[in-house]
Write an enzyme that holds these catalytic residues in place. Structure first.
Site, mmCIF file in Angstrom:
data_model
loop_
_atom_site.group_PDB
_atom_site.id
_atom_site.type_symbol
_atom_site.label_atom_id
_atom_site.label_comp_id
_atom_site.label_asym_id
_atom_site.label_seq_id
_atom_site.Cartn_x
_atom_site.Cartn_y
_atom_site.Cartn_z
ATOM 1 N N LYS A 41 23.315 43.673 40.630
ATOM 2 C CA LYS A 41 22.004 43.461 41.259
ATOM 3 C C LYS A 41 21.888 44.213 42.583
ATOM 4 O O LYS A 41 20.870 44.848 42.851
ATOM 5 C CB LYS A 41 21.760 41.963 41.548
ATOM 6 C CG LYS A 41 21.792 41.068 40.323
ATOM 7 C CD LYS A 41 21.438 39.618 40.675
ATOM 8 C CE LYS A 41 22.461 38.912 41.558
ATOM 9 N NZ LYS A 41 23.741 38.616 40.911
ATOM 10 N N ARG A 51 17.671 30.788 42.517
ATOM 11 C CA ARG A 51 18.855 30.474 41.721
ATOM 12 C C ARG A 51 18.756 29.105 41.061
ATOM 13 O O ARG A 51 19.647 28.726 40.324
ATOM 14 C CB ARG A 51 20.079 30.475 42.634
ATOM 15 C CG ARG A 51 20.943 31.716 42.540
ATOM 16 C CD ARG A 51 22.067 31.569 43.561
ATOM 17 N NE ARG A 51 23.227 32.340 43.256
ATOM 18 C CZ ARG A 51 23.449 33.569 43.718
ATOM 19 N NH1 ARG A 51 22.552 34.173 44.454
ATOM 20 N NH2 ARG A 51 24.574 34.179 43.429
ATOM 21 N N ARG A 84 35.886 45.133 42.464
ATOM 22 C CA ARG A 84 35.161 45.092 43.741
ATOM 23 C C ARG A 84 36.086 44.574 44.847
ATOM 24 O O ARG A 84 36.105 45.122 45.949
ATOM 25 C CB ARG A 84 33.918 44.204 43.630
ATOM 26 C CG ARG A 84 33.121 44.148 44.917
ATOM 27 C CD ARG A 84 31.713 43.637 44.719
ATOM 28 N NE ARG A 84 31.671 42.191 44.536
ATOM 29 C CZ ARG A 84 30.573 41.514 44.218
ATOM 30 N NH1 ARG A 84 29.442 42.147 44.018
ATOM 31 N NH2 ARG A 84 30.600 40.215 44.091
ATOM 32 N N ARG A 94 35.004 40.115 50.472
ATOM 33 C CA ARG A 94 34.312 38.853 50.166
ATOM 34 C C ARG A 94 35.312 37.797 49.749
ATOM 35 O O ARG A 94 35.987 37.933 48.740
ATOM 36 C CB ARG A 94 33.286 39.089 49.048
ATOM 37 C CG ARG A 94 31.951 39.584 49.553
ATOM 38 C CD ARG A 94 30.968 39.745 48.435
ATOM 39 N NE ARG A 94 30.661 38.481 47.751
ATOM 40 C CZ ARG A 94 29.655 38.344 46.906
ATOM 41 N NH1 ARG A 94 28.880 39.371 46.626
ATOM 42 N NH2 ARG A 94 29.432 37.187 46.337
ATOM 43 N N ARG A 123 31.337 30.241 40.138
ATOM 44 C CA ARG A 123 30.046 30.932 40.304
ATOM 45 C C ARG A 123 29.385 31.167 38.944
ATOM 46 O O ARG A 123 28.175 31.061 38.799
ATOM 47 C CB ARG A 123 30.241 32.258 41.058
ATOM 48 C CG ARG A 123 30.407 32.057 42.576
ATOM 49 C CD ARG A 123 31.184 33.194 43.237
ATOM 50 N NE ARG A 123 30.528 34.489 43.175
ATOM 51 C CZ ARG A 123 31.159 35.648 43.341
ATOM 52 N NH1 ARG A 123 32.460 35.679 43.584
ATOM 53 N NH2 ARG A 123 30.491 36.773 43.264
HETATM 54 P P1 ADP Z 1 26.830 36.906 43.403
HETATM 55 O O1 ADP Z 1 25.516 36.953 42.729
HETATM 56 O O2 ADP Z 1 27.621 38.177 43.252
HETATM 57 O O3 ADP Z 1 27.635 35.687 43.063
HETATM 58 P P2 ADP Z 1 25.548 36.626 46.044
HETATM 59 O O4 ADP Z 1 25.953 37.552 47.114
HETATM 60 O O5 ADP Z 1 24.193 36.742 45.463
HETATM 61 O O6 ADP Z 1 26.675 36.783 44.950
HETATM 62 O O7 ADP Z 1 25.742 35.114 46.544
HETATM 63 C C1 ADP Z 1 26.968 34.657 47.092
HETATM 64 C C2 ADP Z 1 26.912 33.143 47.335
HETATM 65 O O8 ADP Z 1 25.852 32.846 48.267
HETATM 66 C C3 ADP Z 1 26.602 32.286 46.120
HETATM 67 O O9 ADP Z 1 27.757 32.026 45.346
HETATM 68 C C4 ADP Z 1 26.023 31.021 46.789
HETATM 69 O O10 ADP Z 1 27.044 30.216 47.333
HETATM 70 C C5 ADP Z 1 25.224 31.593 47.947
HETATM 71 N N1 ADP Z 1 23.802 31.857 47.596
HETATM 72 C C6 ADP Z 1 23.198 33.078 47.511
HETATM 73 N N2 ADP Z 1 21.918 32.956 47.149
HETATM 74 C C7 ADP Z 1 21.690 31.629 46.986
HETATM 75 C C8 ADP Z 1 20.575 30.849 46.593
HETATM 76 N N3 ADP Z 1 19.401 31.425 46.272
HETATM 77 N N4 ADP Z 1 20.717 29.500 46.530
HETATM 78 C C9 ADP Z 1 21.862 28.908 46.835
HETATM 79 N N5 ADP Z 1 22.969 29.564 47.207
HETATM 80 C C10 ADP Z 1 22.898 30.911 47.289
#
Ligand code: ADP
Length: 193
Positions: A13, A88, A127, A135, A146
């Site tokens: 993404k 999400r 990654r 990360r 996740r």
């Molecule tokens: P990925 O999609 O690769 O898991 P992101 O960088 O999008 O990683 O998100 C990392 C973390 O940030 C998620 O695992 C969650 O803990 C938090 N997070 C991100 N966006 C949201 C959201 N919209 N609602 C709740 N938690 C979020």
């Protein structure tokens, strides 16, 4: 042009959002990046957020909705936005809908990058290796959580956009440039309409 990019962790993404931003001028809003920069600030809120992120869990909807409402209304999003990592949960999707209605805007396309779970562990491992473990949630154990959260909480959001007729499914397992072309085909169609 206002977009949502959906996809499991490691789907690509972020990469695609950056390309769309460069080409179409819509601004990438990565909730993961926003949260990680708050974590790095070392504030009390940041420490609380870090424990949630490291556990692979979701930050509460109220916090996320406020964060995104604020970001969307920034001048940087005047030409549009690309939501990367939000909504999400169904609650977030409903709140987003309401928020956009109030400001007279709407989502044009919701794009889902579909990638099988089996491939994601390798991608996240790569990654982690490439970024020197930047990360702290890029490890096998947290990824498992996740992914579970993605299947239970985020996938059920897709029908919400499917019903609106704006959900587009893309093969996220194709080479990166092919994924970009598939996205261009979706966005181009809209421009030509
Ligand atoms: P990925 O999609 O690769 O898991 P992101 O960088 O999008 O990683 O998100 C990392 C973390 O940030 C998620 O695992 C969650 O803990 C938090 N997070 C991100 N966006 C949201 C959201 N919209 N609602 C709740 N938690 C979020």
């Amino acid at each position: 042009m206002n977009l949502i990019l959906f996809g499991p962790p490691g789907a690509g993404k972020g990469t695609q959002a950056q390309r769309i931003q460069q080409k179409y001028g819509a601004r990438q809003l990565s909730t993961g990046d926003m949260l990680r920069s708050e974590c790095e600030s070392g504030s009390d809120l940041g420490q609380m957020l870090k424990s949630i992120l490291d556990a692979g869990q979701l930050v509460p909807d109220e916090v996320m909705v406020k964060l995104v409402a604020y970001a969307i209304q920034d001048d940087a999003c005047a030409e549009g936005f690309i939501l990367d990592g939000f909504p999400r949960t169904l609650g977030q999707a409903e709140a987003l809908d309401e928020m956009l209605r109030e400001i007279g805007r709407a989502i044009d396309h919701a794009i889902i990058l579909e990638v099988d779970d089996g491939i994601l562990l390798d991608r996240i491992r790569n990654r982690a290796a490439q970024t020197g473990g930047a990360r702290s949630d890029d490890n096998a154990e947290t990824l498992k959580k996740r992914l579970e959260v993605y299947h239970k909480q985020t996938k059920p959001v897709l029908p919400f956009y499917e019903k609106k007729g704006i959900l587009r499914r893309i093969d996220g397992m194709a080479p990166m440039d092919d994924v970009t072309s598939q996205i261009d085909a979706v966005l181009g169609k809209k421009a030509a309409a």
